[in-house]
Design an enzyme around this catalytic site. Structure first.
Site, PDB file in Angstrom:
ATOM      1  N   CYS A   1       0.849  -1.199   0.000  1.00 39.81           N
ATOM      2  CA  CYS A   1       0.000   0.000   0.000  1.00 39.81           C
ATOM      3  C   CYS A   1       0.883   1.247   0.000  1.00 39.81           C
ATOM      4  CB  CYS A   1      -0.902  -0.009   1.235  1.00 39.81           C
ATOM      5  SG  CYS A   1      -1.769   1.559   1.526  1.00 39.81           S
TER       6      CYS A   1
ATOM      7  N   CYS B   1     -11.395  16.443  15.191  1.00 42.45           N
ATOM      8  CA  CYS B   1     -11.339  15.516  14.063  1.00 42.45           C
ATOM      9  C   CYS B   1     -12.703  15.425  13.382  1.00 42.45           C
ATOM     10  CB  CYS B   1     -10.871  14.134  14.517  1.00 42.45           C
ATOM     11  SG  CYS B   1     -11.919  13.378  15.784  1.00 42.45           S
TER      12      CYS B   1
END
Length: 387
Positions: A86, A346
């Protein structure tokens, strides 16, 4: 960022990967501004978004393990394709995963089969420190049955990966979508991984939260430090403090700026392991008037008396989970009346609602931090001043 897994449809975690980065930032900035449109924004100093590198930025890999013990597949929980290459991970993680695959076979860590409810190894959790390249490796297992085999093979693994500082087994016996269990068995003498942002030592512990994009996290903490260091404050609260990143950055900056002033910091976090890490950081910095406590941040705050003026903080830092601080805590902060509030979020949607309830405060500075490129997620830092 080129990604064969996205092109093949193996993984769509980066849902915005096909979107140009400048467009990603513009969409996030627009979303942030929409969350604040009900507020008085006339005095806001909008800072330019803090950008991220676009690949190789993650310091942590959370790999679900499947397949056969001789040929384990390491993937994201939502994918069955091998994702060890990845591009979000540093390139050298690929070689580490190759070594770990071999270790899985040698230790007989049979991957857990969800359908059959058989097997042992559920996840591999790998975290790297930017300080010295040290690694923390955790194996999430269904039971302790394989502990002797893991201990037998561990010296060989440490020889191949000398940067391993912390190795542990986490026992998660439930057949449920739960990442980790309560029991942690350490296989190394060292239990914490040291990190350092802006000359502030921080410690990563198993089962503790730590930002996964160190480049942007360092910028986030550094910006908070810069905004606070000129403020006329010496008593600070850091609610939802985690490992102490915000509070320690701010306290250290204020102590440097005002060496003759006693800077007092109280940090509150429900996670006991995070409090241990924060306390260790404060000791290493030599900060004397610092107290970290393992308590529920909301309950701690509401138990205080706003009338106790001698102990009232001039600055309150809040870094809540996605649900935000809520109406009750916001109303308490209005009554407590600190001069400033530093809000790190967040979830801009809940932050916008919280700031609306902080009716005694005026937004002064706002900045977006692109902690998660190629996704719709981001973090935001706000400075509020009492009207």
């Amino acid at each position: 960022m080129p990604c064969q897994h996205y092109q093949r449809g193996d993984c769509r975690s980066c849902q915005w990967l096909a979107t140009p980065y400048s467009t990603q930032l513009a969409k996030k900035q627009q979303h942030l501004q929409q969350q604040l449109q009900k507020l008085d924004c006339t005095q806001i100093q909008w800072q330019a978004p803090y950008t991220s590198i676009l690949q190789g930025f993650r310091n942590k890999a959370k790999m679900a393990v499947s397949g056969m013990v001789e040929r384990p597949i390491l993937s994201h929980p939502q994918s069955e394709a091998d994702l060890t290459d990845c591009p979000l991970y540093p390139a050298h993680f690929t070689n580490i995963f190759t070594i770990l695959r071999d270790f899985i076979a040698r230790a007989g860590l049979v991957p857990y089969n969800i359908q059959k409810q058989k097997g042992e190894l559920k996840y591999i959790l790998l975290t790297e420190s930017q300080l010295d390249g040290g690694l923390m490796l955790r194996f999430v297992l269904r039971s302790e049955k394989k502990l002797p085999l893991v201990q037998r093979e561990l010296p060989g693994l440490l020889a191949k990966l000398p940067q391993l500082k912390v190795v542990s087994l986490n026992i998660q016996p439930q057949h449920a979508a739960i990442l980790e269990g309560e029991k942690e068995i350490f296989l190394t003498e060292q239990h914490t991984l040291e990190e350092c942002f802006n000359q502030i030592p921080l410690f990563i512990r198993p089962q503790g939260f730590f930002q996964t994009n160190p480049q942007v996290a360092q910028g986030l903490y550094g910006t908070a430090q810069h905004w606070v260091q000129e403020l006329p404050v010496h008593r600070l609260w850091d609610l939802f403090c985690g490992v102490g990143g915000f509070g320690l950055h701010c306290a250290q900056a204020l102590q440097t700026q005002y060496p003759d002033r006693i800077i007092q910091l109280t940090g509150i976090e429900i996670s006991a392991s995070a409090i241990e890490a924060a306390t260790l950081s404060a000791q290493k910095l030599g900060l004397k008037q610092v107290k970290f406590q393992s308590l529920d941040a909301k309950h701690f705050a509401l138990a205080q008396s706003p009338a106790a003026q001698d102990d009232t903080p001039e600055l309150v830092i809040v870094n809540p989970p996605r649900r935000g601080i809520g109406i009750e805590l916001a109303q308490f902060l209005n009554q407590l009346a600190p001069h400033f509030i530093l809000y790190s979020s967040c979830n801009a949607e809940t932050m916008g609602k919280d700031v609306l309830h902080l009716s005694d405060y005026q937004l002064k500075k706002v900045q977006l931090f692109d902690m998660f490129p190629h996704t719709s997620h981001y973090e935001v830092l706000c400075l509020l001043e009492r009207k």
